[in-house]
Scaffold this active site. Structure first.
Site, PDB file in Angstrom:
ATOM      1  N   HIS A  75      78.063   5.402 -18.973  1.00  0.00           N
ATOM      2  CA  HIS A  75      76.971   6.102 -19.661  1.00  0.00           C
ATOM      3  C   HIS A  75      77.478   7.424 -20.219  1.00  0.00           C
ATOM      4  CE1 HIS A  75      73.238   3.938 -17.852  1.00  0.00           C
ATOM      5  NE2 HIS A  75      74.182   3.100 -18.224  1.00  0.00           N
ATOM      6  N   TYR A 204      65.585  10.929 -16.152  1.00  0.00           N
ATOM      7  CA  TYR A 204      65.113  11.854 -15.117  1.00  0.00           C
ATOM      8  C   TYR A 204      63.827  12.478 -15.657  1.00  0.00           C
ATOM      9  CZ  TYR A 204      69.711  11.986 -12.715  1.00  0.00           C
ATOM     10  OH  TYR A 204      70.859  11.681 -12.019  1.00  0.00           O
ATOM     11  N   PRO A 296      69.721  14.298  -3.587  1.00  0.00           N
ATOM     12  CA  PRO A 296      70.342  13.289  -4.462  1.00  0.00           C
ATOM     13  C   PRO A 296      70.165  13.525  -5.966  1.00  0.00           C
ATOM     14  CG  PRO A 296      68.382  12.387  -3.427  1.00  0.00           C
ATOM     15  CD  PRO A 296      68.603  13.728  -2.818  1.00  0.00           C
ATOM     16  N   LYS A 300      75.562  13.497  -6.426  1.00  0.00           N
ATOM     17  CA  LYS A 300      76.864  14.073  -6.101  1.00  0.00           C
ATOM     18  C   LYS A 300      77.458  13.696  -4.744  1.00  0.00           C
ATOM     19  CE  LYS A 300      77.697  16.332  -9.712  1.00  0.00           C
ATOM     20  NZ  LYS A 300      78.695  15.754 -10.548  1.00  0.00           N
ATOM     21  N   TYR A 388      77.434  17.755 -14.104  1.00  0.00           N
ATOM     22  CA  TYR A 388      77.019  16.379 -13.825  1.00  0.00           C
ATOM     23  C   TYR A 388      78.183  15.398 -13.910  1.00  0.00           C
ATOM     24  CZ  TYR A 388      73.769  12.408 -13.784  1.00  0.00           C
ATOM     25  OH  TYR A 388      73.086  11.269 -13.451  1.00  0.00           O
TER      26      TYR A 388
HETATM   27  P1  FAD Z   1      78.533   7.440   4.814  1.00  0.00           P
HETATM   28  O1  FAD Z   1      78.421   6.644   3.580  1.00  0.00           O
HETATM   29  O2  FAD Z   1      77.283   7.781   5.551  1.00  0.00           O
HETATM   30  O3  FAD Z   1      79.532   6.666   5.770  1.00  0.00           O
HETATM   31  C1  FAD Z   1      79.701   7.019   7.127  1.00  0.00           C
HETATM   32  C2  FAD Z   1      80.065   5.777   7.910  1.00  0.00           C
HETATM   33  O4  FAD Z   1      80.313   6.136   9.277  1.00  0.00           O
HETATM   34  C3  FAD Z   1      78.941   4.748   7.938  1.00  0.00           C
HETATM   35  O5  FAD Z   1      79.447   3.496   7.576  1.00  0.00           O
HETATM   36  C4  FAD Z   1      78.447   4.784   9.384  1.00  0.00           C
HETATM   37  O6  FAD Z   1      77.948   3.516   9.802  1.00  0.00           O
HETATM   38  C5  FAD Z   1      79.708   5.194  10.124  1.00  0.00           C
HETATM   39  N1  FAD Z   1      79.474   5.828  11.432  1.00  0.00           N
HETATM   40  C6  FAD Z   1      78.445   6.630  11.821  1.00  0.00           C
HETATM   41  N2  FAD Z   1      78.622   7.039  13.091  1.00  0.00           N
HETATM   42  C7  FAD Z   1      79.783   6.489  13.515  1.00  0.00           C
HETATM   43  C8  FAD Z   1      80.499   6.562  14.745  1.00  0.00           C
HETATM   44  N3  FAD Z   1      80.033   7.261  15.783  1.00  0.00           N
HETATM   45  N4  FAD Z   1      81.670   5.895  14.847  1.00  0.00           N
HETATM   46  C9  FAD Z   1      82.159   5.161  13.806  1.00  0.00           C
HETATM   47  N5  FAD Z   1      81.495   5.062  12.608  1.00  0.00           N
HETATM   48  C10 FAD Z   1      80.337   5.721  12.480  1.00  0.00           C
HETATM   49  N6  FAD Z   1      75.864  10.139  -4.078  1.00  0.00           N
HETATM   50  C11 FAD Z   1      76.437  10.106  -5.309  1.00  0.00           C
HETATM   51  O7  FAD Z   1      77.575  10.586  -5.449  1.00  0.00           O
HETATM   52  N7  FAD Z   1      75.827   9.565  -6.402  1.00  0.00           N
HETATM   53  C12 FAD Z   1      74.561   9.047  -6.310  1.00  0.00           C
HETATM   54  O8  FAD Z   1      74.053   8.506  -7.293  1.00  0.00           O
HETATM   55  C13 FAD Z   1      73.891   9.123  -5.041  1.00  0.00           C
HETATM   56  N8  FAD Z   1      72.641   8.624  -4.881  1.00  0.00           N
HETATM   57  C14 FAD Z   1      72.101   8.545  -3.632  1.00  0.00           C
HETATM   58  C15 FAD Z   1      70.842   7.964  -3.501  1.00  0.00           C
HETATM   59  C16 FAD Z   1      70.276   7.863  -2.218  1.00  0.00           C
HETATM   60  C17 FAD Z   1      68.918   7.266  -2.091  1.00  0.00           C
HETATM   61  C18 FAD Z   1      70.995   8.312  -1.070  1.00  0.00           C
HETATM   62  C19 FAD Z   1      70.405   8.159   0.315  1.00  0.00           C
HETATM   63  C20 FAD Z   1      72.238   8.893  -1.197  1.00  0.00           C
HETATM   64  C21 FAD Z   1      72.797   9.017  -2.474  1.00  0.00           C
HETATM   65  N9  FAD Z   1      74.056   9.590  -2.660  1.00  0.00           N
HETATM   66  C22 FAD Z   1      74.605   9.652  -3.905  1.00  0.00           C
HETATM   67  C23 FAD Z   1      74.783  10.102  -1.500  1.00  0.00           C
HETATM   68  C24 FAD Z   1      75.862   9.136  -0.988  1.00  0.00           C
HETATM   69  O9  FAD Z   1      75.308   7.882  -0.726  1.00  0.00           O
HETATM   70  C25 FAD Z   1      76.506   9.735   0.287  1.00  0.00           C
HETATM   71  O10 FAD Z   1      76.819  11.078   0.045  1.00  0.00           O
HETATM   72  C26 FAD Z   1      77.765   8.942   0.684  1.00  0.00           C
HETATM   73  O11 FAD Z   1      77.418   7.735   1.294  1.00  0.00           O
HETATM   74  C27 FAD Z   1      78.647   9.760   1.661  1.00  0.00           C
HETATM   75  O12 FAD Z   1      79.743   8.991   2.071  1.00  0.00           O
HETATM   76  P2  FAD Z   1      80.412   9.195   3.499  1.00  0.00           P
HETATM   77  O13 FAD Z   1      81.520   8.222   3.564  1.00  0.00           O
HETATM   78  O14 FAD Z   1      80.676  10.637   3.712  1.00  0.00           O
HETATM   79  O15 FAD Z   1      79.259   8.827   4.541  1.00  0.00           O
HETATM   80  C1  DHB Z   2      71.111   7.157  -8.794  1.00  0.00           C
HETATM   81  C2  DHB Z   2      70.984   7.979  -7.697  1.00  0.00           C
HETATM   82  C3  DHB Z   2      70.847   9.329  -7.889  1.00  0.00           C
HETATM   83  O1  DHB Z   2      70.737  10.151  -6.818  1.00  0.00           O
HETATM   84  C4  DHB Z   2      70.841   9.884  -9.159  1.00  0.00           C
HETATM   85  O2  DHB Z   2      70.714  11.212  -9.311  1.00  0.00           O
HETATM   86  C5  DHB Z   2      71.002   9.062 -10.248  1.00  0.00           C
HETATM   87  C6  DHB Z   2      71.137   7.687 -10.065  1.00  0.00           C
HETATM   88  C7  DHB Z   2      71.269   5.705  -8.577  1.00  0.00           C
HETATM   89  O3  DHB Z   2      71.136   5.256  -7.423  1.00  0.00           O
HETATM   90  O4  DHB Z   2      71.489   4.976  -9.541  1.00  0.00           O
END
Ligand code: FAD
Ligand code: DHB
Length: 405
Positions: A75, A204, A296, A300, A388
């Site tokens: 995009h 948005y 969110p 990021k 962004y």
């Molecule tokens: P996580 O993905 O949470 O991974 C952590 C892992 O550790 C998990 O698999 C968990 O099961 C495991 N774990 C937990 N405890 C333990 C333990 N004690 N021992 C072993 N394993 C364990 N980010 C973006 O960049 N772009 C977006 O568009 C965006 N949209 C989002 C929309 C929503 C609705 C949400 C909820 C989040 C969004 N995010 C977005 C945020 C993004 O999903 C998270 O920031 C990302 O998953 C972080 O990755 P991580 O690997 O740090 O943590």
């Molecule tokens: C999506 C999630 C977001 O948090 C955002 O700002 C834009 C798009 C997505 O899940 O597609």
């Protein structure tokens, strides 16, 4: 009890832990990833969708982007909805051709797991009772159970990539970390729906009834979110009500309509900003959601998690090459520079687009005027676009160029 050794013990197989395992493997450093959930579960957890340019560049560099390049949607702009009008922020035009790619987080997680296992990497799923010890020593230990058997893993470093509710951050003694936190008085209800997107670019929308976002996943799958009260239950939002509300908030004066379809997944995410400083204690390094959460709106969280582990892999690589600790000591500070930039951007965009029930009418008018200015002024749109799509990985080094004394 089985006892094993590795160089880096990685807690968590989310984007942070998995990308780190690839970066370390490329540097010839051995790692074991421990994950509490099953492979099936982590490969189907619906979350993020927007990958910024620096994330894509790194995945390209690691040869992990073949499916993403084939199936991801590039995009070059986003749309802002305000009072029945749509404005376009031309991201690529404003940032010398950079763009975002839409690709579901669970798809990326699938690719990362498959590639690591195919290369002989070690990812242990369904581990329980993970416990860290000896973090202040040169040889920390991770104890856990798997299928009822106790295991002990000795390593040089522990990477705490276990998300916001993991064990790593909790293993740091009280008094070491400083916590910065903000809770927002709203949540997002998100759905994945089996219907062709009604838009070519993300919308948005700020509306008097609250924020709404139309995102996409593929030519046949849409992803949509609306702002809801944090106390709302999913049962309060039957599909009909949800589609009606989305149509209202995303609607335009010229009669645009939103196509609806079967809802495949529905969940609620609270809005929360959170940072701990420092992101290190002894031989434990926190990365991703384990160290920080952003609301969110700026899309990021995943991108920040990837930026952290890139910095961490570099610091660990440096240590193995010469047993020098200076890069490890700078890890936290260098990540935090970028993290606070992203916190500011995410909270700014969140404030710009969300409306609080009972908001003071004056504040509401000011917020609308501010958003309209972002859409009309090139300077404001440029700032939004820069944040962004394209914060460089070397953000900490780059800003230092402007420091004159
Ligand atoms: P996580 O993905 O949470 O991974 C952590 C892992 O550790 C998990 O698999 C968990 O099961 C495991 N774990 C937990 N405890 C333990 C333990 N004690 N021992 C072993 N394993 C364990 N980010 C973006 O960049 N772009 C977006 O568009 C965006 N949209 C989002 C929309 C929503 C609705 C949400 C909820 C989040 C969004 N995010 C977005 C945020 C993004 O999903 C998270 O920031 C990302 O998953 C972080 O990755 P991580 O690997 O740090 O943590
Ligand atoms: C999506 C999630 C977001 O948090 C955002 O700002 C834009 C798009 C997505 O899940 O597609």
């Amino acid at each position: 009890m089985s006892i094993s050794e590795t160089q880096v013990g990685i807690i968590g197989a989310g984007p942070a832990g998995l990308v780190l395992s690839h970066l370390l493997a490329r540097a010839g450093i051995e790692a074991v990833v421990l994950e509490t959930r099953s492979r099936e579960y982590v490969e189907h957890r619906v979350r993020a969708g927007v990958l910024e340019q620096s994330t894509i560049d790194l995945l390209d560099e690691l040869s992990l982007s073949a499916r993403l390049r084939a199936e991801g949607l590039i995009h070059r702009g986003i749309l802002i909805g305000l009072e029945g009008r749509r404005y376009r922020i031309p991201l690529s035009e404003l940032t010398s051709g950079r763009a975002i790619t839409i690709y579901g987080q669970q798809e990326l997680v699938k690719d990362l797991i498959a590639a690591r296992l195919a290369a002989g990497g070690d990812i242990e799923f369904e581990v329980e009772a993970v416990e860290l010890s000896g973090l202040e020593t040169q040889r920390p230990t991770i104890r856990y159970h798997q299928r009822g058997h106790p295991h002990e893993l000795h390593c040089d470093f522990v990477a705490g990539c276990d998300g916001s509710h993991g064990v790593s951050r909790r293993s740091i003694p009280p008094g070491v970390l400083r916590v910065y936190e903000r809770r927002y008085p709203f949540a997002w209800l998100g759905i994945l729906a089996a219907v062709a997107p009604s838009t070519d670019e993300l919308i948005y929308a700020r509306h008097e009834r609250g924020f709404a976002l139309h995102s996409v996943r593929s030519p046949t799958i849409s992803r949509l979110y609306i702002q809801v009260d944090p106390g709302t239950a999913l049962a309060d939002w039957p599909d009909d009500r949800l589609w009606q509300e989305l149509q209202l908030r995303l609607g335009t004066n010229d009669g645009w309509t939103l196509a609806d379809g079967p809802v495949l997944e529905k969940s609620i995410a609270l809005h929360h900003s959170f940072v701990v400083e420092p992101m290190q204690h002894g031989r434990l390094f926190l990365a991703g959601d384990a160290a920080h959460i952003v609301p969110p709106t700026g899309a990021k969280g995943l991108n920040l998690a990837v930026a952290d582990v890139r910095m961490l892999a570099r610091a660990i690589g440096h240590w193995y090459r010469g047993r020098q600790t200076e890069e490890l000591e700078r890890y936290s500070e260098r990540c935090l520079n970028r993290i606070w930039r992203v916190q500011e951007f995410s909270s700014w965009l969140t404030g710009l687009l969300h409306r609080l029930p009972g908001m003071d009418p004056f504040d509401d008018r000011i917020a609308r005027a501010r958003l309209e200015w972002v859409c009309r002024s090139e300077a404001e749109a440029l700032s939004l676009a820069e944040n962004y799509v394209c914060l460089p990985f070397e953000y900490s080094d780059q800003i230092s160029k402007n420091i004159v004394s």
